[in-house]
Design a protein around this motif. Structure first.
Motif, mmCIF file in Angstrom:
data_model
loop_
_atom_site.group_PDB
_atom_site.id
_atom_site.type_symbol
_atom_site.label_atom_id
_atom_site.label_comp_id
_atom_site.label_asym_id
_atom_site.label_seq_id
_atom_site.Cartn_x
_atom_site.Cartn_y
_atom_site.Cartn_z
ATOM 1 N N GLN A 85 0.833 -1.209 0.000
ATOM 2 C CA GLN A 85 0.000 0.000 0.000
ATOM 3 C C GLN A 85 0.867 1.259 0.000
ATOM 4 N N MET A 86 1.840 1.315 0.918
ATOM 5 C CA MET A 86 2.695 2.505 1.009
ATOM 6 C C MET A 86 3.538 2.652 -0.252
ATOM 7 N N TYR A 87 3.955 1.497 -0.797
ATOM 8 C CA TYR A 87 4.775 1.508 -2.008
ATOM 9 C C TYR A 87 3.997 2.105 -3.179
ATOM 10 N N GLU A 88 2.786 1.621 -3.391
ATOM 11 C CA GLU A 88 1.975 2.132 -4.512
ATOM 12 C C GLU A 88 1.585 3.594 -4.279
ATOM 13 N N CYS A 89 1.256 3.909 -3.040
ATOM 14 C CA CYS A 89 0.867 5.281 -2.716
ATOM 15 C C CYS A 89 2.044 6.228 -2.964
ATOM 16 N N ALA A 90 3.237 5.816 -2.525
ATOM 17 C CA ALA A 90 4.429 6.671 -2.695
ATOM 18 C C ALA A 90 4.690 6.902 -4.174
ATOM 19 N N LYS A 91 4.561 5.854 -4.965
ATOM 20 C CA LYS A 91 4.809 6.021 -6.402
ATOM 21 C C LYS A 91 3.777 6.955 -7.039
ATOM 22 N N ALA A 92 2.560 6.934 -6.499
ATOM 23 C CA ALA A 92 1.498 7.763 -7.066
ATOM 24 C C ALA A 92 1.673 9.246 -6.728
ATOM 25 N N VAL A 93 2.271 9.547 -5.573
ATOM 26 C CA VAL A 93 2.310 10.952 -5.141
ATOM 27 C C VAL A 93 3.693 11.586 -5.232
ATOM 28 N N ASP A 94 4.739 10.797 -5.472
ATOM 29 C CA ASP A 94 6.089 11.389 -5.509
ATOM 30 C C ASP A 94 6.263 12.250 -6.756
ATOM 31 N N SER A 95 6.722 13.482 -6.526
ATOM 32 C CA SER A 95 6.948 14.399 -7.643
ATOM 33 C C SER A 95 8.413 14.391 -8.053
ATOM 34 N N GLY A 96 9.214 13.603 -7.324
ATOM 35 C CA GLY A 96 10.660 13.642 -7.518
ATOM 36 C C GLY A 96 11.353 14.308 -6.337
ATOM 37 N N ALA A 97 10.571 15.029 -5.525
ATOM 38 C CA ALA A 97 11.147 15.716 -4.358
ATOM 39 C C ALA A 97 11.252 14.782 -3.151
ATOM 40 N N GLY A 98 10.706 13.591 -3.267
ATOM 41 C CA GLY A 98 10.829 12.625 -2.184
ATOM 42 C C GLY A 98 9.555 12.470 -1.375
ATOM 43 N N ASN A 105 4.313 4.882 16.375
ATOM 44 C CA ASN A 105 5.157 3.824 16.922
ATOM 45 C C ASN A 105 4.349 2.659 17.502
ATOM 46 N N TYR A 106 3.981 1.748 16.608
ATOM 47 C CA TYR A 106 3.419 0.450 16.981
ATOM 48 C C TYR A 106 4.232 -0.575 16.218
ATOM 49 N N THR A 107 4.524 -1.701 16.841
ATOM 50 C CA THR A 107 5.426 -2.686 16.225
ATOM 51 C C THR A 107 5.034 -3.004 14.786
ATOM 52 N N GLY A 108 3.743 -3.259 14.556
ATOM 53 C CA GLY A 108 3.293 -3.621 13.214
ATOM 54 C C GLY A 108 3.479 -2.481 12.220
ATOM 55 N N ASP A 109 3.064 -1.295 12.607
ATOM 56 C CA ASP A 109 3.205 -0.140 11.713
ATOM 57 C C ASP A 109 4.667 0.097 11.372
ATOM 58 N N VAL A 110 5.527 0.024 12.386
ATOM 59 C CA VAL A 110 6.950 0.294 12.170
ATOM 60 C C VAL A 110 7.530 -0.702 11.162
ATOM 61 N N MET A 111 7.233 -1.982 11.354
ATOM 62 C CA MET A 111 7.806 -3.008 10.457
ATOM 63 C C MET A 111 7.269 -2.873 9.038
ATOM 64 N N ASN A 112 5.973 -2.612 8.898
ATOM 65 C CA ASN A 112 5.402 -2.505 7.556
ATOM 66 C C ASN A 112 5.915 -1.257 6.835
ATOM 67 N N PHE A 113 6.066 -0.163 7.562
ATOM 68 C CA PHE A 113 6.611 1.045 6.932
ATOM 69 C C PHE A 113 8.104 0.882 6.621
ATOM 70 N N GLU A 114 8.824 0.145 7.462
ATOM 71 C CA GLU A 114 10.248 -0.090 7.167
ATOM 72 C C GLU A 114 10.395 -0.920 5.895
ATOM 73 N N ALA A 115 9.567 -1.957 5.779
ATOM 74 C CA ALA A 115 9.618 -2.776 4.564
ATOM 75 C C ALA A 115 9.257 -1.919 3.349
ATOM 76 N N ALA A 116 8.274 -1.027 3.533
ATOM 77 C CA ALA A 116 7.854 -0.157 2.430
ATOM 78 C C ALA A 116 8.973 0.810 2.042
ATOM 79 N N ALA A 117 9.653 1.375 3.041
ATOM 80 C CA ALA A 117 10.731 2.324 2.751
ATOM 81 C C ALA A 117 11.822 1.646 1.919
ATOM 82 N N GLU A 118 12.118 0.383 2.255
ATOM 83 C CA GLU A 118 13.137 -0.347 1.488
ATOM 84 C C GLU A 118 12.678 -0.527 0.034
#
Lengths: 352, 210
Positions: A85-98, A105-118
């Motif tokens: 979800q975060m991966y597709e969303c990031a690709k949809a909204v990134d203008s090139g500026a990042g 800070n919840y264990t699940g959120d942190v891990m899923n966002f870390e995987a997404a950031a990678e």
């Protein structure tokens, strides 16, 4: 369970469909779930994305729009969203500026966002993730998953969203978000439990005359239970937990562009003379009128402690389904934060 | 005997049955110390795996494992989604091109998977997580693979270790995840993630024994 739902498994999807119909200025994607500004990507602007379990509305989806979030990723009720979800969303909204991820800070959120950031970084998109961990009910960072992300998240989405709109670059947005998190502290009180539709019964049991002090936003256990007291007494207790909270230190993990790096952070306590933004929030089931009774006492406690409330926010913004209860967030406000707080915002859940 | 692709596919199908059957039980374990969604999430995740499996079951074992991992990662949510997703994906990356697994291959799969759990969740032994089950299980499997060449012998050796490790999570105080906020109140409850991990080993034992 008495709820306005059709089938339990369709709850999140149907609520998103309704939101899409009511707000054509948002684009809602269903495979996977995310919503974003219909005009995204906004040229030259850092994209701010948040996400988390559903059930806390209007956060986060209701804060998508000019001056706040570019995108939001809703998970199932009280369950973190997944990296695709975060991966597709990031690709949809990134203008090139990042892209900046604001992560509670919840264990699940942190891990899923870390995987997404990678995943996002692997596509060559600049990405930063900043944690919000502001719940002073959690004292100890060493033997727990650390402080939970609660009310400060709403304020961070407003302030950092305004900064991105004003042209802050990704690093500046990340630094500001980290600062807002370190300047904010929250404490919550539950008067009743709440029911996750898929579970069908209340998340926890609370006696008729009992309240749980120091609750998170998913019915996580608080610091203690007690018989309900007057709003003045409960407000005073919550406010003092926040204002008297000592320095808080922990290690957070941030993406440095190539890999994960540990960062030591210490939040300084409030000091006499501080200006603050005061946020009194309903957990969903408590009426706004009662929040003003909380605000009345909060104002008195702040004055007595030498804090000046310079702005306020009162209402249901980060909720816990139909739970009755409230939370207080105080955010130390410097000139930069105040200026960005006052900047315009136009979203379904927050307009300035 | 090595483990073949048909056995892998049977294992996944049986796991789906087990998570459907244990949905309420896992959710109850989670309700005691977490957020009451583990059974619901595992059931949903393996349901998705079953939808995807027909599209890859004639491919190599690496591709199947990677597909399982990516499917779990994108459908389970919570902490168990990234943890199990990483577990299967790491195995899949290691076993690209294989159509059957010798005992050594199998142990390397588990080792890579447990390495993935460590990388993603950064647990320590005694934190009351699925790692408290996988760490001793991996050791037992490695020991057995040293003397035997059969996957079933490796899994046989691991099963009693897994049973003990699962029971050993009960007296632990949680230091990771939502359970950690309970402090001492997390003592006396069996860890839900270690329980769903235990079913992986128990179910594989049943499949290999035929």
């Amino acid at each position: 369970m008495k709820k306005l739902i059709n089938a339990v498994e369709d709850v999140v999807k149907e609520q998103l469909e309704g939101m899409a119909l009511a707000h054509p200025e948002l684009k809602v994607n269903y495979e996977p779930y995310y919503m974003c500004r219909a005009d995204a990507p906004v040229k030259g602007k850092v994209a701010v994305i948040s996400g988390g379990g559903s059930g806390h509305e209007p956060m986060h989806g209701g804060f998508v729009g000019k001056g706040m979030l570019d995108g939001a990723c809703p998970g199932e009720v009280f369950t973190s969203p997944t990296p695709d979800q975060m991966y597709e969303c990031a690709k949809a909204v990134d203008s090139g500026a990042g892209v900046l991820f604001i992560v509670k800070n919840y264990t699940g959120d942190v891990m899923n966002f870390e995987a997404a950031a990678e995943l996002v970084a692997g596509e060559g998109v600049k990405v930063q993730n900043i944690l919000i961990d502001d719940d002073v009910a959690v004292k100890d960072s060493l033997y727990t998953a650390g402080r939970r992300g609660v009310g400060t998240t709403v304020l961070a989405e407003k302030v950092v969203g305004a900064a991105a709109e004003e042209g802050y670059d990704l690093e500046q947005c990340a630094d500001l978000c980290r600062k807002v998190n370190q300047y904010g502290r929250s404490f919550g009180v539950a008067l009743t439990s709440c029911t996750v539709p898929a579970a069908g019964k209340p998340t926890f049991e609370l006696g008729e005359d009992e309240v749980e002090m120091g609750i998170g936003i998913h019915g996580e256990p608080g610091t203690h239970r007690m018989p309900i007291k007057s709003v003045d007494e409960m407000t005073q207790y919550a406010a003092e937990q926040i204002i008297d909270d000592p320095a808080y230190s922990r290690t957070v993990r941030e993406w440095d562009g190539e890999q994960w790096a540990d960062k030591e952070l210490t939040d300084e306590p409030f000091a006499k003379g501080d200006k603050v933004i005061a946020f009194v929030n309903s957990m969903g089931g408590t009426p706004v009128s009662e929040l003003y009774a909380v605000y009345r006492k909060l104002d008195e406690v702040c004055r007595a402690k030498g804090l000046t409330i310079v702005r306020n926010l009162v209402g249901p913004y980060i909720t816990s389904l139909e739970m009755q209860g409230f939370s207080i967030t105080l955010l130390k406000a410097d000139d930069e934060i105040l200026k960005l707080w006052d900047a315009p915002a136009s979203t379904p859940g927050f307009v300035r | 005997m090595s483990m073949n692709k048909a056995q892998l596919v049977t294992w996944l199908g049986k796991l789906n049955d087990v998570y459907a059957e244990k949905k309420e039980y896992l959710t109850e374990l989670d309700a005691a110390i977490g957020d009451a969604d583990h059974g619901i999430n595992m059931n949903r995740g393996f349901g998705k795996v079953m939808e995807k499996l027909p599209t890859v079951e004639d491919k190599d074992i690496g591709t199947i494992l990677k597909t399982v991992g990516m499917t779990l990662m994108s459908s389970v949510g919570g902490a168990s989604g990234p943890l199990y997703g990483t577990f299967w994906m790491k195995g899949g990356m290691l076993l690209a091109g294989k159509d059957e697994l010798a005992a050594d291959d199998f142990v390397q799969f588990i080792e890579a998977g447990v390495g993935g759990i460590l990388q993603r969740g950064r647990p320590e032994l005694g934190d009351k997580t699925m790692y408290d089950l996988w760490a001793p299980v991996l050791e037992a499997m490695k020991d057995e693979a040293g003397n035997a060449s059969e996957v079933i012998a490796v899994v046989d050796a691991a099963l009693p270790v897994a049973e003990k490790a699962l029971a050993d999570t009960i007296p632990l105080q949680a230091k990771k995840g939502r359970a950690s906020y309970l402090g001492e109140r997390s003592i006396g409850h069996q860890d839900p993630g270690a329980t769903s991990s235990y079913y992986m080993i128990e179910t594989l034992r049943d499949v290999l024994a035929g």
